[in-house]
Motif scaffolding. Sequence first.
Motif, PDB file in Angstrom:
ATOM      1  N   LEU A   1       0.808  -1.212   0.000  1.00 47.10           N
ATOM      2  CA  LEU A   1       0.000   0.000   0.000  1.00 47.10           C
ATOM      3  C   LEU A   1       0.846   1.269   0.000  1.00 47.10           C
ATOM      4  N   ASP A   2       2.033   1.209   0.589  1.00 45.82           N
ATOM      5  CA  ASP A   2       2.928   2.377   0.608  1.00 45.82           C
ATOM      6  C   ASP A   2       3.628   2.585  -0.730  1.00 45.82           C
ATOM      7  N   ALA A   3       3.724   1.535  -1.534  1.00 48.74           N
ATOM      8  CA  ALA A   3       4.540   1.606  -2.746  1.00 48.74           C
ATOM      9  C   ALA A   3       3.782   1.223  -4.008  1.00 48.74           C
ATOM     10  N   ALA A   4       2.472   1.137  -3.932  1.00 49.49           N
ATOM     11  CA  ALA A   4       1.670   0.725  -5.090  1.00 49.49           C
ATOM     12  C   ALA A   4       1.822   1.715  -6.238  1.00 49.49           C
ATOM     13  N   PRO A   5       1.950   1.233  -7.477  1.00 46.46           N
ATOM     14  CA  PRO A   5       2.063   2.148  -8.621  1.00 46.46           C
ATOM     15  C   PRO A   5       0.869   3.094  -8.741  1.00 46.46           C
ATOM     16  N   VAL A   6      -0.349   2.567  -8.515  1.00 47.66           N
ATOM     17  CA  VAL A   6      -1.557   3.391  -8.583  1.00 47.66           C
ATOM     18  C   VAL A   6      -2.452   3.023  -7.405  1.00 47.66           C
ATOM     19  N   ARG A   7      -2.898   4.045  -6.712  1.00 45.70           N
ATOM     20  CA  ARG A   7      -3.811   3.829  -5.595  1.00 45.70           C
ATOM     21  C   ARG A   7      -4.706   5.054  -5.483  1.00 45.70           C
ATOM     22  N   GLY A   8      -6.009   4.859  -5.266  1.00 44.72           N
ATOM     23  CA  GLY A   8      -6.877   6.013  -5.188  1.00 44.72           C
ATOM     24  C   GLY A   8      -8.311   5.660  -4.840  1.00 44.72           C
ATOM     25  N   VAL A   9      -9.167   6.643  -4.992  1.00 45.33           N
ATOM     26  CA  VAL A   9     -10.597   6.488  -4.702  1.00 45.33           C
ATOM     27  C   VAL A   9     -11.384   7.172  -5.816  1.00 45.33           C
ATOM     28  N   ARG A  10     -12.611   6.706  -5.989  1.00 47.05           N
ATOM     29  CA  ARG A  10     -13.483   7.336  -6.982  1.00 47.05           C
ATOM     30  C   ARG A  10     -14.934   7.222  -6.557  1.00 47.05           C
ATOM     31  N   ILE A  11     -15.750   8.106  -7.092  1.00 47.79           N
ATOM     32  CA  ILE A  11     -17.188   8.070  -6.881  1.00 47.79           C
ATOM     33  C   ILE A  11     -17.819   7.589  -8.182  1.00 47.79           C
ATOM     34  N   GLY A  12     -18.516   6.456  -8.123  1.00 45.72           N
ATOM     35  CA  GLY A  12     -19.118   5.885  -9.321  1.00 45.72           C
ATOM     36  C   GLY A  12     -18.104   5.067 -10.102  1.00 45.72           C
ATOM     37  N   GLY A  13     -18.496   4.658 -11.286  1.00 39.65           N
ATOM     38  CA  GLY A  13     -17.617   3.891 -12.149  1.00 39.65           C
ATOM     39  C   GLY A  13     -17.930   2.410 -12.187  1.00 39.65           C
ATOM     40  N   GLY A  14     -18.470   1.879 -11.081  1.00 44.82           N
ATOM     41  CA  GLY A  14     -18.800   0.459 -11.048  1.00 44.82           C
ATOM     42  C   GLY A  14     -17.578  -0.425 -11.141  1.00 44.82           C
ATOM     43  N   TYR A  15     -17.776  -1.593 -11.735  1.00 42.36           N
ATOM     44  CA  TYR A  15     -16.689  -2.575 -11.865  1.00 42.36           C
ATOM     45  C   TYR A  15     -15.597  -2.034 -12.785  1.00 42.36           C
ATOM     46  N   GLU A  16     -14.332  -2.291 -12.431  1.00 39.43           N
ATOM     47  CA  GLU A  16     -13.228  -1.846 -13.261  1.00 39.43           C
ATOM     48  C   GLU A  16     -12.416  -3.043 -13.761  1.00 39.43           C
ATOM     49  N   SER A  17     -11.844  -2.885 -14.935  1.00 41.23           N
ATOM     50  CA  SER A  17     -10.916  -3.877 -15.470  1.00 41.23           C
ATOM     51  C   SER A  17      -9.577  -3.182 -15.696  1.00 41.23           C
ATOM     52  N   LEU A  18      -8.510  -3.935 -15.569  1.00 38.66           N
ATOM     53  CA  LEU A  18      -7.164  -3.373 -15.647  1.00 38.66           C
ATOM     54  C   LEU A  18      -6.360  -4.080 -16.722  1.00 38.66           C
ATOM     55  N   TYR A  19      -5.658  -3.296 -17.528  1.00 40.69           N
ATOM     56  CA  TYR A  19      -4.675  -3.819 -18.467  1.00 40.69           C
ATOM     57  C   TYR A  19      -3.366  -3.090 -18.188  1.00 40.69           C
ATOM     58  N   SER A  20      -2.314  -3.843 -17.921  1.00 41.15           N
ATOM     59  CA  SER A  20      -1.019  -3.240 -17.623  1.00 41.15           C
ATOM     60  C   SER A  20       0.067  -4.027 -18.331  1.00 41.15           C
ATOM     61  N   GLN A  21       1.032  -3.314 -18.882  1.00 37.93           N
ATOM     62  CA  GLN A  21       2.142  -3.953 -19.568  1.00 37.93           C
ATOM     63  C   GLN A  21       3.422  -3.176 -19.306  1.00 37.93           C
ATOM     64  N   VAL A  22       4.485  -3.916 -19.007  1.00 41.32           N
ATOM     65  CA  VAL A  22       5.796  -3.323 -18.775  1.00 41.32           C
ATOM     66  C   VAL A  22       6.793  -3.957 -19.730  1.00 41.32           C
ATOM     67  N   MET A  23       7.575  -3.120 -20.394  1.00 38.12           N
ATOM     68  CA  MET A  23       8.646  -3.603 -21.274  1.00 38.12           C
ATOM     69  C   MET A  23       9.960  -3.012 -20.766  1.00 38.12           C
ATOM     70  N   VAL A  24      10.920  -3.875 -20.468  1.00 33.84           N
ATOM     71  CA  VAL A  24      12.230  -3.442 -19.991  1.00 33.84           C
ATOM     72  C   VAL A  24      13.286  -4.034 -20.918  1.00 33.84           C
ATOM     73  N   ASN A  25      14.008  -3.168 -21.618  1.00 29.71           N
ATOM     74  CA  ASN A  25      15.003  -3.620 -22.588  1.00 29.71           C
ATOM     75  C   ASN A  25      16.360  -2.978 -22.321  1.00 29.71           C
ATOM     76  N   ARG A  26      17.398  -3.769 -22.479  1.00 32.19           N
ATOM     77  CA  ARG A  26      18.754  -3.244 -22.340  1.00 32.19           C
ATOM     78  C   ARG A  26      19.141  -2.510 -23.621  1.00 32.19           C
TER      79      ARG A  26
END
Length: 261
Positions: free
Chosen positions: A234-259
């Motif tokens: 909870l102290d280090a989460a990439p995204v954390r917050g609150v909202r009014i409304g919106g209902g169910y949420e879905s998440l898509y996240s992608q990370v690409m790390v290249n040398r």
Amino acid sequence: MKLSIDHQTNYYYKEFAQRSVQYIRMSPMALPHQIVHTWSVMLPKLATLQKDGFGNIWFTLSRNEKHDNLQIQASGIVEINTDTQYVEDSGEIPYLLFTVQTPLTYCSTSMRDFAAPYLETVTLENLRGLASALITQMPYTTNVTHVGTTAEESFEMKAGVCQDHTHVFLGCLRDKKIPARYVSGYLYDADQNHMSSHAWAEAYLDGYWYTFDISNQLFQPSHHVYVAIGRDYLDAAPVRGVRIGGGYESLYSQVMVNRID
């Protein structure tokens, strides 16, 4: 080693949210072994930039208009010293703060009994032994836990991901008053792209913070990009917050790390 990092996060809401406030930690830290050459965070609107109590870079995004999604793109170039054996303590945060349990790291009796043989004498070798035993006890398993799963719950399930491994390890160490902190960031893997944010633990020994990446059995930060530290997810989460409304949420996240060098 220079790394090119691209982190895309998209939240989609079933209904329109009327208002939301999001706290976004997606900016790597400037550390002696880590140089941030370029970095940008693209957000739907202008956000407030500040640092939290742990020194993490923190965007506060407030939206008062109707919206049914949140799209974030963070990207840049970070250079890390692959010879780094440990991280020096900055002295800005009392290390004893990281001996205090949180609801996510609470140490159960079964966790305490499991860790006991490795914590009779606190040495780097014994802590690595605990980390090795933990991945055997809790094989890396996706889709069985969530961000609110506690250390006790995942330990009883004998399964989890990097976040769960880290919480259990922290709980066991803090039960013995060994300072241990949660780190979130990115992992470079030469064989494959790490497709999400990563988490690992650090333990404070003899004035230094030592790496314990239980999920990958890595014990120095030679492939890790530090973004945020804290007591738990909870102290280090990439995204954390609150909202009014919106209902169910879905998440898509992608990370690409290249040398790139």
